[in-house]
Design an enzyme around this catalytic site. Structure first.
Site, mmCIF file in Angstrom:
data_model
loop_
_atom_site.group_PDB
_atom_site.id
_atom_site.type_symbol
_atom_site.label_atom_id
_atom_site.label_comp_id
_atom_site.label_asym_id
_atom_site.label_seq_id
_atom_site.Cartn_x
_atom_site.Cartn_y
_atom_site.Cartn_z
ATOM 1 N N SER A 2 -49.643 2.736 21.037
ATOM 2 C CA SER A 2 -50.013 3.508 22.368
ATOM 3 C C SER A 2 -49.409 2.524 23.405
ATOM 4 O O SER A 2 -48.312 2.959 24.111
ATOM 5 C CB SER A 2 -51.274 3.757 22.584
ATOM 6 N N SER A 4 -43.794 1.566 21.009
ATOM 7 C CA SER A 4 -44.403 2.805 21.032
ATOM 8 C C SER A 4 -44.104 3.591 20.024
ATOM 9 O O SER A 4 -43.219 3.987 19.556
ATOM 10 C CB SER A 4 -44.085 3.308 22.338
ATOM 11 N N ASP A 52 -52.755 10.132 22.603
ATOM 12 C CA ASP A 52 -51.358 9.604 22.606
ATOM 13 C C ASP A 52 -50.788 10.018 21.159
ATOM 14 O O ASP A 52 -50.577 8.929 20.536
ATOM 15 C CB ASP A 52 -51.301 8.259 23.124
ATOM 16 N N HIS A 99 -46.709 9.974 24.216
ATOM 17 C CA HIS A 99 -45.982 9.762 25.536
ATOM 18 C C HIS A 99 -44.404 9.406 25.290
ATOM 19 O O HIS A 99 -43.675 9.264 26.280
ATOM 20 C CB HIS A 99 -46.518 8.565 26.074
ATOM 21 N N GLY A 109 -40.747 -0.136 23.924
ATOM 22 C CA GLY A 109 -39.970 0.127 22.767
ATOM 23 C C GLY A 109 -40.611 0.227 21.431
ATOM 24 O O GLY A 109 -40.234 0.943 20.515
#
Length: 386
Positions: free
Chosen positions: A355, A340, A258, A232, A338
């Protein structure tokens, strides 16, 4: 009530393409939070540990070195003032703890020594060497000269010349009007270049407008350098910057899964490390063996740093507002926007990339990660383990 799961990313959404781990493409958008302010660790213990490690010192020796340097700084200020216009630079010896102040006039030596420093008379000193460097730069050296710097200890300018090049040292000296005795030529095997060490947990920017975190340094099926991260964070083709390195999203899927692989296009230097942020140092990655449910797992991310918890469940389906993701692993590790894409690791074994989740690192929360195993099996990605 427990907050709804949210994608732990900053900035623009990502459209997954058909290079997937297997589910339907989709898109999302999120809002960037306020910039994070780095916090330095200036504690004496942190400095002592680094000195012990890098200088091979005992704790008492490291303490003595710090004390000697602090004392030398005070003496140096007095000696510099005493030398006046004849001041040519200062040298500190980390082994003997001696401070030497360079002077370009012998008459200034006694004043320097009276201030508590050793004095050494030199011909050029800092200003003279700076003038030589200006002369070189005005002469516009060719590409064979890869660098130059003033060496205060030898009172010369060091010219670094690339091995095998056609660098004309004599011609440069003549054009610059510099005496050969003022120069030391050093041959180097490699030209310097800018690097971006790819380390798990570090921040990277997508299309210049959003931020995520590196999962694990890796190579693609063709052996090209890059890293795995969350799908993502960027769509296929999105540009990536990390330090002085550049890359592009080569594979990306979200929702459904993801996962993504960012391929480096310039200045990617892979490591097998994950940054531990607030705990200091790095964690080596030596494999991708899956940890059992209940195992301790730690996460590295560019917003909150390094946090640990336990694996609670595998194969969880999470219905984010931006789309449903299957086969995630559930943990009680906290995370925030952030983080992620950042690394999840158990011991030295790479587990997955962050994720999303709920909660935050002030009150705690739940965070999910995408396992690295499907990326390894389906895309031929190889996580860097040495």
């Amino acid at each position: 009530m427990k907050p709804s799961p949210v994608i732990s990313a900053v900035g623009m959404g990502a459209l997954a393409f058909g290079l997937s781990l297997g589910m339907t493409p989709g898109a999302y958008a999120a809002t960037a939070p306020a910039p994070q302010t780095p916090v330095a660790d200036d504690s004496a213990d942190s400095m002592l540990e680094a000195l012990e490690r890098d200088f091979d010192l005992t704790t008492s020796e490291a303490e003595a070195l710090l004390e000697a340097q602090e004392a030398a700084q005070e003496i140096d200020a007095e000696a510099t003032e005493a030398a006046g216009a004849a001041y040519g630079g200062s040298l500190f010896d980390t082994t003997t703890h001696e401070l030497t102040v360079l002077v370009t006039d012998a008459d200034a030596a006694s004043a320097v020594e009276a201030a508590g420093a050793e004095a050494k008379v030199v011909e050029y000193g800092a200003e003279g060497l700076a003038e030589i460097i200006e002369s070189f730069e005005a002469a516009d050296p060719d590409a064979g000269f890869v660098g130059w710097y003033p060496d205060a200890a030898s009172d010369t300018v060091v010219l670094e010349v690339l091995e095998g090049s056609d660098a004309d040292v004599s011609g440069l000296l003549a054009e610059a009007g510099v005496d050969a005795s003022a120069v030391e030529v050093v041959v180097t095997e490699e030209a310097p270049q800018l690097y971006a060490d790819i380390i798990g947990g570090l921040a990277y920017n997508i299309n210049g407008s959003s931020r995520c975190s590196v999962g694990f340094p890796a190579t693609n099926s063709s052996g090209q350098a890059g890293f795995v991260t969350a799908g993502h964070c960027g769509r296929v083709g999105a540009s990536v910057t990390i330090g002085n390195g550049r890359g592009t999203f080569e594979r990306s899927i979200f929702p459904g899964n993801d996962a993504a692989f960012v391929r480096g296009t310039s200045n990617f230097t892979l490591t097998n490390l994950v940054y531990r942020y607030n705990s200091g140092g790095y964690q080596s990655v030596t494999g991708t063996q899956q940890a059992a449910i209940g195992s301790a797992v730690c996460r590295s991310g560019s917003t909150t740093g390094w946090y640990c918890g336990t694996i609670q469940a595998r194969n969880q389906t999470v219905r984010y507002p931006q789309g449903t993701v299957n086969a995630l692993t559930r943990t009680n590790v906290c995370a925030e926007p952030g983080d992620s894409g950042g690394s999840f690791i158990s011991g030295s074994q790479a587990q997955g990339v962050t994720s999303g989740g709920s909660g935050n690192c002030r009150i705690g929360g739940t965070t999910y990660y995408q396992e690295v195993t499907p990326m390894v099996n389906s895309w031929g990605v190889r996580i860097r383990t040495s």
